[in-house]
Design a protein around this motif. Structure first.
Motif, PDB file in Angstrom:
ATOM      1  N   ILE A   3       0.884  -1.163   0.000  1.00  0.00           N
ATOM      2  CA  ILE A   3       0.000   0.000   0.000  1.00  0.00           C
ATOM      3  C   ILE A   3       0.921   1.212   0.000  1.00  0.00           C
ATOM      4  O   ILE A   3       1.974   1.201   0.649  1.00  0.00           O
ATOM      5  N   SER A  24      -3.540   0.048  -3.149  1.00  0.00           N
ATOM      6  CA  SER A  24      -3.039  -1.216  -2.635  1.00  0.00           C
ATOM      7  C   SER A  24      -2.741  -2.107  -3.829  1.00  0.00           C
ATOM      8  O   SER A  24      -3.424  -2.035  -4.855  1.00  0.00           O
ATOM      9  N   PRO A  81      -7.434   1.107  -1.261  1.00  0.00           N
ATOM     10  CA  PRO A  81      -7.149   0.671   0.110  1.00  0.00           C
ATOM     11  C   PRO A  81      -8.416   0.760   0.965  1.00  0.00           C
ATOM     12  O   PRO A  81      -9.209   1.693   0.818  1.00  0.00           O
ATOM     13  N   ASP A  90      -6.832  -0.756   5.975  1.00  0.00           N
ATOM     14  CA  ASP A  90      -5.484  -0.656   5.402  1.00  0.00           C
ATOM     15  C   ASP A  90      -4.858   0.696   5.719  1.00  0.00           C
ATOM     16  O   ASP A  90      -3.693   0.779   6.108  1.00  0.00           O
TER      17      ASP A  90
END
Length: 134
Positions: A72, A86, A109, A113
């Motif tokens: 990420i 990501s 993401p 995340d």
């Protein structure tokens, strides 16, 4: 390059790179970029795994290993939002071709995340020596 007009945007920036063992998983690389005031402006977290053959990528040699990378990365905006991507990447190892058959899949993401990346960046920043003591 820093003397060029285009270089003014990065003059004074610092890049912190940490390479860590991810245990049996492989290698973890964390990158944090700070502006001239010491504020975090971007970050990335990448874990490289070595694993058994992947169901995503068929290999004529079932005994060959595969590399898998989860990452990420992106920019922390002044309003507190995160703009990034990501990635899930898989491919055969060892890479013998000049153009290996890697499969990379980008995604947005998740909130989890981004929260995990923020926590990781906060931990990296907490461990830095004070700017006053440098």
């Amino acid at each position: 390059m820093l003397a060029a007009p285009e270089g003014a945007a990065i003059a004074g920036w610092e890049q912190l790179t940490l390479l860590l063992s991810a245990g049996p998983a492989g290698l973890r690389a964390i990158l944090v970029v700070l502006d001239e005031a010491g504020q975090v402006i971007s970050a990335s977290d990448m874990v490289l795994y070595r694993s058994a053959p992947s169901p995503v990528t068929d290999s004529p040699e079932p005994s060959s290993a595969f590399m898998r990378q989860q990452s990420i990365g992106g920019r922390f905006e002044p309003d507190g939002t995160f703009q990034g991507t990501s990635w899930q990447t898989e491919g055969p190892e060892p890479v013998e071709d000049e153009a290996p058959n890697w499969v990379s899949t980008p995604s947005e993401p998740t909130e989890e995340d981004v929260a995990a990346l923020r926590t990781l960046v906060a931990e990296v920043m907490r461990r830095l020596p004070s700017r006053d003591s440098q």
